[in-house]
Design a protein around this motif. Structure first.
Motif, PDB file in Angstrom:
ATOM      1  N   PRO A  57     -31.164  46.333  -5.302  1.00 13.99           N
ATOM      2  CA  PRO A  57     -31.124  44.933  -5.706  1.00 13.99           C
ATOM      3  C   PRO A  57     -29.756  44.506  -6.235  1.00 13.99           C
ATOM      4  O   PRO A  57     -28.953  45.330  -6.665  1.00 13.99           O
ATOM      5  N   ASN A  58     -29.541  43.223  -6.184  1.00 12.84           N
ATOM      6  CA  ASN A  58     -28.346  42.625  -6.760  1.00 12.84           C
ATOM      7  C   ASN A  58     -28.740  41.234  -7.226  1.00 12.84           C
ATOM      8  O   ASN A  58     -29.594  40.588  -6.610  1.00 12.84           O
ATOM      9  N   SER A  59     -28.148  40.780  -8.324  1.00 12.25           N
ATOM     10  CA  SER A  59     -28.477  39.432  -8.785  1.00 12.25           C
ATOM     11  C   SER A  59     -27.289  38.830  -9.518  1.00 12.25           C
ATOM     12  O   SER A  59     -26.416  39.543 -10.025  1.00 12.25           O
ATOM     13  N   ALA A  60     -27.287  37.520  -9.572  1.00  7.31           N
ATOM     14  CA  ALA A  60     -26.237  36.805 -10.286  1.00  7.31           C
ATOM     15  C   ALA A  60     -26.392  37.038 -11.787  1.00  7.31           C
ATOM     16  O   ALA A  60     -27.505  37.178 -12.298  1.00  7.31           O
ATOM     17  N   ASP A  61     -25.267  37.051 -12.480  1.00  7.57           N
ATOM     18  CA  ASP A  61     -25.308  37.268 -13.924  1.00  7.57           C
ATOM     19  C   ASP A  61     -26.171  36.220 -14.624  1.00  7.57           C
ATOM     20  O   ASP A  61     -26.841  36.510 -15.616  1.00  7.57           O
ATOM     21  N   SER A  62     -26.159  35.018 -14.088  1.00 11.50           N
ATOM     22  CA  SER A  62     -26.872  33.915 -14.733  1.00 11.50           C
ATOM     23  C   SER A  62     -28.394  34.086 -14.710  1.00 11.50           C
ATOM     24  O   SER A  62     -29.097  33.403 -15.464  1.00 11.50           O
ATOM     25  N   VAL A  63     -28.890  34.968 -13.850  1.00 10.79           N
ATOM     26  CA  VAL A  63     -30.341  35.131 -13.753  1.00 10.79           C
ATOM     27  C   VAL A  63     -30.810  36.524 -14.122  1.00 10.79           C
ATOM     28  O   VAL A  63     -32.016  36.805 -14.118  1.00 10.79           O
ATOM     29  N   LYS A  64     -29.881  37.395 -14.458  1.00 17.55           N
ATOM     30  CA  LYS A  64     -30.265  38.765 -14.806  1.00 17.55           C
ATOM     31  C   LYS A  64     -31.217  38.770 -15.996  1.00 17.55           C
ATOM     32  O   LYS A  64     -31.000  38.063 -16.976  1.00 17.55           O
ATOM     33  N   GLY A  65     -32.266  39.553 -15.864  1.00 20.43           N
ATOM     34  CA  GLY A  65     -33.261  39.640 -16.919  1.00 20.43           C
ATOM     35  C   GLY A  65     -34.302  38.538 -16.859  1.00 20.43           C
ATOM     36  O   GLY A  65     -35.290  38.588 -17.610  1.00 20.43           O
ATOM     37  N   ARG A  66     -34.100  37.556 -16.004  1.00 18.99           N
ATOM     38  CA  ARG A  66     -35.056  36.446 -15.886  1.00 18.99           C
ATOM     39  C   ARG A  66     -35.700  36.386 -14.507  1.00 18.99           C
ATOM     40  O   ARG A  66     -36.865  36.016 -14.371  1.00 18.99           O
ATOM     41  N   PHE A  67     -34.940  36.689 -13.470  1.00 16.62           N
ATOM     42  CA  PHE A  67     -35.432  36.605 -12.090  1.00 16.62           C
ATOM     43  C   PHE A  67     -35.560  38.016 -11.512  1.00 16.62           C
ATOM     44  O   PHE A  67     -34.717  38.881 -11.767  1.00 16.62           O
ATOM     45  N   THR A  68     -36.580  38.202 -10.699  1.00 20.02           N
ATOM     46  CA  THR A  68     -36.793  39.488 -10.042  1.00 20.02           C
ATOM     47  C   THR A  68     -37.077  39.267  -8.564  1.00 20.02           C
ATOM     48  O   THR A  68     -37.964  38.478  -8.208  1.00 20.02           O
TER      49      THR A  68
END
Length: 117
Positions: A57-68
């Motif tokens: 997985p990879n995610s934007a910093d702005s959504v880390k911990g909130r989006f999965t």
């Protein structure tokens, strides 16, 4: 040709949760890395989260911990579970399928997510 159909967008209050789904018309298990992007009015489309065919997985910093992001290869479907939503998450969310070998990109039609009280 890959068709992607998103569903699950809507209006939610700040702090709420929403889940998006993206169903693909072909098998995505081996050749496709999947991702969610979003585009707010007046802004460029940006990566929200992605998941390789191998499960990285990879995610934007702005959504880390909130989006999965997750995928069910048996159903050819990718999901985006969003929680603790903020007004700045308001955007049209697009599903993307990226062919790992040929580099083709396919996009869904987009689904609106509005976070507002």
């Amino acid at each position: 040709q890959v068709q992607l159909v998103e569903s699950g967008g809507g209006l939610v209050q700040p702090g709420g949760s929403l889940s998006l789904s993206c169903a693909a018309s072909v098998s995505i298990s081996t050749n496709y890395d999947m991702g969610w992007y979003r585009q707010a009015p007046g802004s460029q489309r940006e990566l929200v989260a992605s998941l390789t065919s191998g499960g990285r997985p990879n995610s934007a910093d702005s959504v880390k911990g909130r989006f999965t992001i997750s995928r069910d290869n048996a159903k050819n479907t990718v999901y985006l579970q969003m929680s603790s939503l903020k007004p700045e998450d308001t955007a049209v969310y697009y599903c993307n399928a990226h062919h790992r070998w040929f580099g083709f990109d396919y996009w869904g039609q987009g689904t609106q997510v509005t976070v507002s009280s």
